[in-house]
Design a protein around this motif. Sequence first.
Motif, PDB file in Angstrom:
ATOM      1  N   ILE A  25       0.879  -1.172   0.000  1.00 39.56           N
ATOM      2  CA  ILE A  25       0.000   0.000   0.000  1.00 39.56           C
ATOM      3  C   ILE A  25       0.914   1.219   0.000  1.00 39.56           C
ATOM      4  O   ILE A  25       1.778   1.345   0.886  1.00 39.56           O
ATOM      5  CB  ILE A  25      -0.945   0.016   1.219  1.00 39.56           C
ATOM      6  CG1 ILE A  25      -1.872  -1.205   1.179  1.00 39.56           C
ATOM      7  CG2 ILE A  25      -1.766   1.316   1.229  1.00 39.56           C
ATOM      8  CD1 ILE A  25      -2.813  -1.316   2.359  1.00 39.56           C
ATOM      9  N   ASN A  26       0.743   2.074  -1.012  1.00 39.17           N
ATOM     10  CA  ASN A  26       1.618   3.238  -1.181  1.00 39.17           C
ATOM     11  C   ASN A  26       3.091   2.835  -1.237  1.00 39.17           C
ATOM     12  O   ASN A  26       3.952   3.520  -0.685  1.00 39.17           O
ATOM     13  CB  ASN A  26       1.396   4.271  -0.079  1.00 39.17           C
ATOM     14  CG  ASN A  26       0.016   4.876  -0.135  1.00 39.17           C
ATOM     15  OD1 ASN A  26      -0.503   5.142  -1.214  1.00 39.17           O
ATOM     16  ND2 ASN A  26      -0.586   5.081   1.022  1.00 39.17           N
ATOM     17  N   GLY A  27       3.390   1.694  -1.842  1.00 36.67           N
ATOM     18  CA  GLY A  27       4.764   1.239  -1.991  1.00 36.67           C
ATOM     19  C   GLY A  27       5.370   0.618  -0.755  1.00 36.67           C
ATOM     20  O   GLY A  27       6.535   0.222  -0.755  1.00 36.67           O
ATOM     21  N   VAL A  28       4.600   0.485   0.324  1.00 33.29           N
ATOM     22  CA  VAL A  28       5.109  -0.080   1.579  1.00 33.29           C
ATOM     23  C   VAL A  28       4.594  -1.511   1.724  1.00 33.29           C
ATOM     24  O   VAL A  28       3.380  -1.762   1.664  1.00 33.29           O
ATOM     25  CB  VAL A  28       4.658   0.766   2.793  1.00 33.29           C
ATOM     26  CG1 VAL A  28       5.136   0.139   4.093  1.00 33.29           C
ATOM     27  CG2 VAL A  28       5.147   2.195   2.658  1.00 33.29           C
ATOM     28  N   GLY A  29       5.519  -2.467   1.917  1.00 34.57           N
ATOM     29  CA  GLY A  29       5.139  -3.865   2.111  1.00 34.57           C
ATOM     30  C   GLY A  29       4.279  -4.044   3.344  1.00 34.57           C
ATOM     31  O   GLY A  29       4.503  -3.407   4.371  1.00 34.57           O
ATOM     32  N   GLN A  30       3.294  -4.919   3.265  1.00 31.62           N
ATOM     33  CA  GLN A  30       2.334  -5.126   4.353  1.00 31.62           C
ATOM     34  C   GLN A  30       2.627  -6.349   5.218  1.00 31.62           C
ATOM     35  O   GLN A  30       1.823  -6.706   6.077  1.00 31.62           O
ATOM     36  CB  GLN A  30       0.919  -5.227   3.767  1.00 31.62           C
ATOM     37  CG  GLN A  30       0.498  -3.976   3.031  1.00 31.62           C
ATOM     38  CD  GLN A  30       0.500  -2.763   3.941  1.00 31.62           C
ATOM     39  OE1 GLN A  30      -0.233  -2.722   4.919  1.00 31.62           O
ATOM     40  NE2 GLN A  30       1.345  -1.783   3.641  1.00 31.62           N
ATOM     41  N   ASP A  31       3.761  -7.016   5.005  1.00 24.84           N
ATOM     42  CA  ASP A  31       4.123  -8.207   5.791  1.00 24.84           C
ATOM     43  C   ASP A  31       2.981  -9.214   5.855  1.00 24.84           C
ATOM     44  O   ASP A  31       2.698  -9.789   6.913  1.00 24.84           O
ATOM     45  CB  ASP A  31       4.563  -7.820   7.210  1.00 24.84           C
ATOM     46  CG  ASP A  31       5.833  -6.997   7.215  1.00 24.84           C
ATOM     47  OD1 ASP A  31       6.729  -7.303   6.395  1.00 24.84           O
ATOM     48  OD2 ASP A  31       5.924  -6.039   8.007  1.00 24.84           O
ATOM     49  N   ASP A  32       2.316  -9.429   4.721  1.00 25.64           N
ATOM     50  CA  ASP A  32       1.182 -10.351   4.690  1.00 25.64           C
ATOM     51  C   ASP A  32       1.389 -11.508   3.708  1.00 25.64           C
ATOM     52  O   ASP A  32       0.432 -12.110   3.238  1.00 25.64           O
ATOM     53  CB  ASP A  32      -0.111  -9.598   4.369  1.00 25.64           C
ATOM     54  CG  ASP A  32      -0.058  -8.850   3.038  1.00 25.64           C
ATOM     55  OD1 ASP A  32       1.019  -8.823   2.399  1.00 25.64           O
ATOM     56  OD2 ASP A  32      -1.091  -8.283   2.640  1.00 25.64           O
ATOM     57  N   ALA A  33       2.652 -11.820   3.413  1.00 25.87           N
ATOM     58  CA  ALA A  33       2.930 -12.965   2.535  1.00 25.87           C
ATOM     59  C   ALA A  33       2.452 -14.243   3.220  1.00 25.87           C
ATOM     60  O   ALA A  33       2.381 -14.327   4.451  1.00 25.87           O
ATOM     61  CB  ALA A  33       4.422 -13.048   2.241  1.00 25.87           C
ATOM     62  N   PHE A  34       2.117 -15.230   2.415  1.00 23.16           N
ATOM     63  CA  PHE A  34       1.681 -16.503   2.998  1.00 23.16           C
ATOM     64  C   PHE A  34       1.893 -17.638   2.022  1.00 23.16           C
ATOM     65  O   PHE A  34       2.077 -17.436   0.830  1.00 23.16           O
ATOM     66  CB  PHE A  34       0.209 -16.445   3.441  1.00 23.16           C
ATOM     67  CG  PHE A  34      -0.773 -16.390   2.307  1.00 23.16           C
ATOM     68  CD1 PHE A  34      -1.303 -17.555   1.768  1.00 23.16           C
ATOM     69  CD2 PHE A  34      -1.180 -15.178   1.783  1.00 23.16           C
ATOM     70  CE1 PHE A  34      -2.215 -17.515   0.729  1.00 23.16           C
ATOM     71  CE2 PHE A  34      -2.098 -15.118   0.740  1.00 23.16           C
ATOM     72  CZ  PHE A  34      -2.616 -16.288   0.218  1.00 23.16           C
ATOM     73  N   SER A  35       1.856 -18.843   2.555  1.00 21.62           N
ATOM     74  CA  SER A  35       1.816 -20.051   1.741  1.00 21.62           C
ATOM     75  C   SER A  35       0.908 -21.040   2.453  1.00 21.62           C
ATOM     76  O   SER A  35       0.859 -21.079   3.682  1.00 21.62           O
ATOM     77  CB  SER A  35       3.218 -20.630   1.511  1.00 21.62           C
ATOM     78  OG  SER A  35       3.853 -20.895   2.722  1.00 21.62           O
ATOM     79  N   GLU A  36       0.174 -21.798   1.659  1.00 22.88           N
ATOM     80  CA  GLU A  36      -0.765 -22.761   2.237  1.00 22.88           C
ATOM     81  C   GLU A  36      -1.012 -23.892   1.253  1.00 22.88           C
ATOM     82  O   GLU A  36      -0.870 -23.715   0.047  1.00 22.88           O
ATOM     83  CB  GLU A  36      -2.081 -22.076   2.618  1.00 22.88           C
ATOM     84  CG  GLU A  36      -2.799 -21.400   1.472  1.00 22.88           C
ATOM     85  CD  GLU A  36      -3.995 -20.566   1.914  1.00 22.88           C
ATOM     86  OE1 GLU A  36      -4.198 -20.373   3.125  1.00 22.88           O
ATOM     87  OE2 GLU A  36      -4.739 -20.112   1.036  1.00 22.88           O
ATOM     88  N   ALA A  37      -1.353 -25.045   1.796  1.00 23.46           N
ATOM     89  CA  ALA A  37      -1.673 -26.216   0.982  1.00 23.46           C
ATOM     90  C   ALA A  37      -2.957 -26.841   1.524  1.00 23.46           C
ATOM     91  O   ALA A  37      -3.137 -26.941   2.747  1.00 23.46           O
ATOM     92  CB  ALA A  37      -0.540 -27.230   1.016  1.00 23.46           C
TER      93      ALA A  37
END
Length: 182
Positions: A121-133
């Motif tokens: 958001i506005n070029g700032v990472g939101q630390d919301d990466a994820f991986s799931e199976a």
Amino acid sequence: WKGGLGDTTLMLRYGLVKRTKDSPFSLALDAGVVLPTGKVGDKDKYLATNAFAMILGGGASWIDRDQRVDFDARYSWYAEGAHDIKPGDFALFHGHYAYALSRNFDIGVEAYYRMEQESEINGVGQDDAFSEAYAGPKIQVKVPELCYLMVGAAVLFPVYRHYDAMKLSTDARYEFSVLIAF
């Protein structure tokens, strides 16, 4: 929050190697786009991001009489959308096994793994990466006489989840699909 239709995904599949009576294998390339057709809404309560995406991928299938194994992989690249939100790019890997009980009815197992990069958001990472199976049983009804219509349902359970931030998750996912092949 107000409900509504989200963004629309259009995919095309081109068969590179077609299955023949001598070979049960097929191979295809996929290309697609995500069109920003959904209602954007407020910054904190959006159903869609108004962001375009490009999708590339491919798949392979093996069919032998009454059994079928499919594997697909794709990667999606997102552009920045409304409210200066850029959804995270993601990779998706999908596998499926089906056994034909009859000409019109299959049972099987489906599984997928999704890995998504953090959004911005506005070029700032939101630390919301994820991986799931997720994995679980699937049924499919086929109507080849009617433009090869297929209707399916699956119940998928989590087998792996990793989230960089707090995220709502489900103990089961219910999938319903309709496919028309031309």
